[in-house]
Design an enzyme around this catalytic site. Structure first.
Site, PDB file in Angstrom:
ATOM      1  N   CYS A   1      37.525  98.776  65.289  1.00 24.91           N
ATOM      2  CA  CYS A   1      36.717  98.655  66.513  1.00 24.91           C
ATOM      3  C   CYS A   1      37.549  98.248  67.725  1.00 24.91           C
ATOM      4  O   CYS A   1      37.262  98.658  68.855  1.00 24.91           O
ATOM      5  CB  CYS A   1      35.610  97.633  66.283  1.00 24.91           C
ATOM      6  SG  CYS A   1      36.196  96.110  65.515  1.00 24.91           S
TER       7      CYS A   1
ATOM      8  N   GLU B   1      32.904  86.433  61.674  1.00 27.65           N
ATOM      9  CA  GLU B   1      33.422  87.072  62.892  1.00 27.65           C
ATOM     10  C   GLU B   1      32.695  86.528  64.118  1.00 27.65           C
ATOM     11  O   GLU B   1      32.355  87.270  65.042  1.00 27.65           O
ATOM     12  CB  GLU B   1      33.255  88.599  62.831  1.00 27.65           C
ATOM     13  CG  GLU B   1      34.002  89.244  61.684  1.00 27.65           C
ATOM     14  CD  GLU B   1      33.928  90.758  61.721  1.00 27.65           C
ATOM     15  OE1 GLU B   1      34.984  91.391  61.812  1.00 27.65           O
ATOM     16  OE2 GLU B   1      32.803  91.300  61.664  1.00 27.65           O
TER      17      GLU B   1
HETATM   18  O1  FUB Z   1      30.663  96.230  62.678  1.00 28.90           O
HETATM   19  C1  FUB Z   1      31.344  96.924  63.699  1.00 28.90           C
HETATM   20  C2  FUB Z   1      32.481  96.103  64.249  1.00 28.90           C
HETATM   21  O2  FUB Z   1      33.417  95.844  63.221  1.00 28.90           O
HETATM   22  C3  FUB Z   1      32.115  94.723  64.757  1.00 28.90           C
HETATM   23  O3  FUB Z   1      31.700  94.698  66.067  1.00 28.90           O
HETATM   24  C4  FUB Z   1      33.381  93.992  64.587  1.00 28.90           C
HETATM   25  O4  FUB Z   1      33.232  92.596  64.636  1.00 28.90           O
HETATM   26  C5  FUB Z   1      33.886  94.500  63.276  1.00 28.90           C
HETATM   27  O5  FUB Z   1      33.304  93.829  62.240  1.00 28.90           O
HETATM   28 ZN    ZN Z   2      36.859  94.668  67.229  1.00 30.57          ZN
END
Ligand code: FUB
Ligand code: ZN
Length: 656
Positions: free
Chosen positions: A403, A319
């Protein structure tokens, strides 16, 4: 006492016992808070209203009914030994939706929404333990394990709680959630900093949140705690705890101390929140260590790792960031939250340095990479934001890890935070958004009203009404794209030069102005009725990428003003990959509708390759191709789409 003077004194106070007075920086301006800004803009106001209604309705529906998020808080309060449901960081989505509600209540007052927020706050407060701890995952699970796993997002959830509390207090003046947040922050401070117990946050966020709490309470405890969290990083404390999954401290920016960091690595959202928090601390302490490190890391992001949309984090694997110049289009991860984080961080860097290049990047991320995360209807979302699609991508109602929806909701509804800034003797205009505010400059209230049809039109009118005649400098941002600079650095550049000029008039007369760091400085005595007009050249510009961006070789992108454009099948007989854009293509702009959204589209007659109905022949003929703002794509069903348009026949593909 001036802001600069206070920052300097505080810096001396905080660090004098270490006998080190580090090199200091002074923040150039203080952003004007959303709660002081009223937005009536033709582009943004409908979006604020949509977030206040459709987006928040979707968030509330998912939070209360479709998922167990609110139920977890209710279970804690019931104390009947019920199990936690969902993911360990789900509390954060409740807090982020609440934060968005807080901003929405400013833009779009709504008694029912406020009641809903108050109900949620009651449930959250009821789930707080007597020692201030608040986390449904551990409270409903094994409480003895709390604060044992740095990756479990306890401090991340706390951060989002704090942000929501500050926002809600700013809008409504109600303290209940703020008091919950204070008790939780005090608990964290007592558990970690005051005992010097190492803790590397597995997902940064609390640093920036504590700085908001510091500003609203003026309690230095939170400033120190924020700085303490920053200082924990890069010392090996996370080894075997938060690196396990990735075997790599770079994933959570934990390889070296923050002040020694030079390159962008790992998870994009974590990085953005970290650097936002560091900039927030530096803005108060004047600590140049953070600023110098962030300048270098920022260059690594913008010069080598940023999409033309201002999106970042190309790799879904982590990510986040991969290797320099690795920016695939169709497989771009480019999370909505990461673009939201770019807005946060660039605002802080802009305020710290007074350099408009950060606001240029903020504007790019805001109008393109971030806004793309929200459907025009307000109730569908993108998690990743690709720059090309064969029609496989579509916006969703929600996600398991959710999120992004509440993050884009809180960003859009807090756009008022990014428009104006003030310092002792200056007013800063950073974004062009129809709005008004009153700022105190050198003890004089100055009413400011901005009228514009930006980003469709480059004309901006700013009326300045000081209570009495007063001298100050108006810092008016001249966007990089209007100065011939596609982006700071050389990752992208305009394919052609342009003679079009930016014009500034004061009370109807053209004025010469000094330009400093991307701002026109109009330093004069201002009086009631003064009007500043800005005219930005809204030309269609072709953008080319540095050859290292191999996915963009022999391709161009289109930009007009701050908006990046794309070609989508919905406007082009279902095809978006079947045309080439020759060097001599001539562009026109036309008003265009995408559902109810009025946009300016770009059109050109260009060679288009089609297959005959019997499927036996292909032919190339000149046809009108329409490009639309990137943020508006994927609202009319599944469609092919491209931002980077081919210039050579080898890159043409036909869907049939
Ligand atoms: O881990 C919390 C949130 O979920 C992260 O900021 C995003 O990238 C997603 O993985
Ligand atoms: Zn997000």
């Amino acid at each position: 006492m001036s802001f600069y003077y206070k920052a300097l004194l505080l810096n001396i106070f905080l660090f004098s016992n270490m006998m080190i007075i580090a090199q200091t920086v002074t923040r150039h301006y203080e952003p004007v808070n959303f709660s002081q800004v009223t937005i009536n803009d033709a582009f943004w106001k409908p979006k604020l209203d949509k977030v206040a209604t459709a987006t928040l309705e979707a968030c509330i529906h998912q939070t209360e009914e479709k998922t167990p998020r609110i139920r977890n808080f209710e279970k804690v309060a019931r104390k009947q030994g019920e199990q936690h449901e969902g993911i360990y960081y789900d509390d954060s989505d409740v807090y982020k939706a609440l934060e968005a509600m807080a901003y929405a209540l400013k833009n779009h007052p709504d008694a029912a929404l406020e009641q809903k927020a108050d109900d949620w706050i009651d449930k959250i407060a009821a789930a707080q333990l007597p020692d201030g701890y608040l986390n449904t995952y551990y409270t409903l699970g094994d409480l003895s394990k709390r604060w044992t796993d740095m990756e479990k997002h306890e401090d991340y959830c706390a951060g989002h709680l704090i942000e929501a509390a500050v926002a809600y207090y700013n809008t409504t003046g109600k303290r209940k959630l703020l008091d919950v947040a204070i008790r939780f922050a005090d608990h964290i401070d007592a558990t970690f900093r005051l005992q010097n117990r190492p803790w590397v946050s597995g997902h940064q966020e609390i640093e920036l949140a504590l700085m908001k709490l510091y500003h609203v309470t003026q309690n230095e405890r939170y400033l120190k705690l924020s700085d303490w969290f920053l200082d924990q990083r890069g010392r090996g404390y996370g080894k075997g705890v938060i690196w396990d999954q990735w075997k790599d401290p770079k994933y959570c920016q934990d390889e070296v101390p923050v002040k020694d960091q030079k390159e962008i690595t790992g998870h994009a959202v974590r990085a953005m929140y970290l650097y936002t928090g560091a900039a927030d601390v530096a803005a108060v302490t004047g600590d140049a260590g953070y600023v110098n490190a962030m300048q270098t890391v920022w260059e690594d992001v913008v010069y080598r790792n940023m999409y033309i949309t201002g999106g970042i984090g190309s790799s879904g694997r982590n990510e986040g960031f991969s290797i320099d110049y690795d920016l695939p289009n169709e497989n771009a991860y480019c999370e909505t939250c990461a673009s939201v984080g770019m807005v946060f961080w660039n605002q802080r860097m802009n305020a710290l340095t007074g350099d408009a290049k950060f606001m240029d990047v903020l504007e790019r991320s805001l109008y393109n990479g971030a806004l793309d995360g929200l459907s025009l209807s307000g109730d569908r979302f993108f998690y990743g934001n690709p720059l090309a699609s064969n029609g496989q991508h579509f916006r969703r109602e929600w996600f398991g890890t959710a999120c992004c929806p509440s993050n884009i909701a809180r960003l859009v509804s807090s756009v008022g935070d990014y428009i104006y800034g003030k310092s002792d003797n200056s007013l800063w205009v950073n974004l062009f958004v129809g709005s008004n505010t009153v700022v105190k400059i050198d003890k004089t209230d100055v009413a400011v009203q901005m009228e514009t049809n930006y980003p469709w039109d480059g004309k901006v009118k700013i009326s300045v009404e000081p209570k009495s005649k007063t001298k100050f400098a108006l810092h008016l941002r001249i966007p990089g794209w209007a100065r011939g600079e596609a982006v700071p650095g050389d990752l992208y550049e305009f394919a052609n030069t342009s003679d079009a000029k930016t014009i500034i008039r004061v009370n109807g007369k053209d004025v010469a102005y000094a330009e400093v760091n991307g701002y026109a400085i109009l330093d004069r005595e201002w009086k009631k009725g003064d009007v500043v007009e800005l005219e930005l050249p809204m030309e269609v510009r072709k953008v080319v990428a540095r050859p290292d961006l191999k996915y963009n070789n022999d391709r161009v992108a289109l930009q007009r003003g701050p908006l990046v454009y794309c070609v989508e099948g919905a406007d082009n007989n279902g095809q978006a990959w079947n045309m080439i854009l020759p060097d001599n293509a001539r562009f026109t702009t036309v008003p265009h509708k995408i559902l109810t959204e009025s946009v300016v589209a770009i059109q050109a007659d260009v060679p288009v390759v089609t297959v005959s109905e019997d499927g036996l022949n292909i032919k190339t003929e000149k046809k009108k191709v329409t490009a639309i703002p990137y943020y508006a794509w994927a609202n009319r069903g599944q469609n092919p789409m491209q931002v980077w348009l081919p210039q050579k026949i080898k890159d043409v593909k036909i869907n049939y």
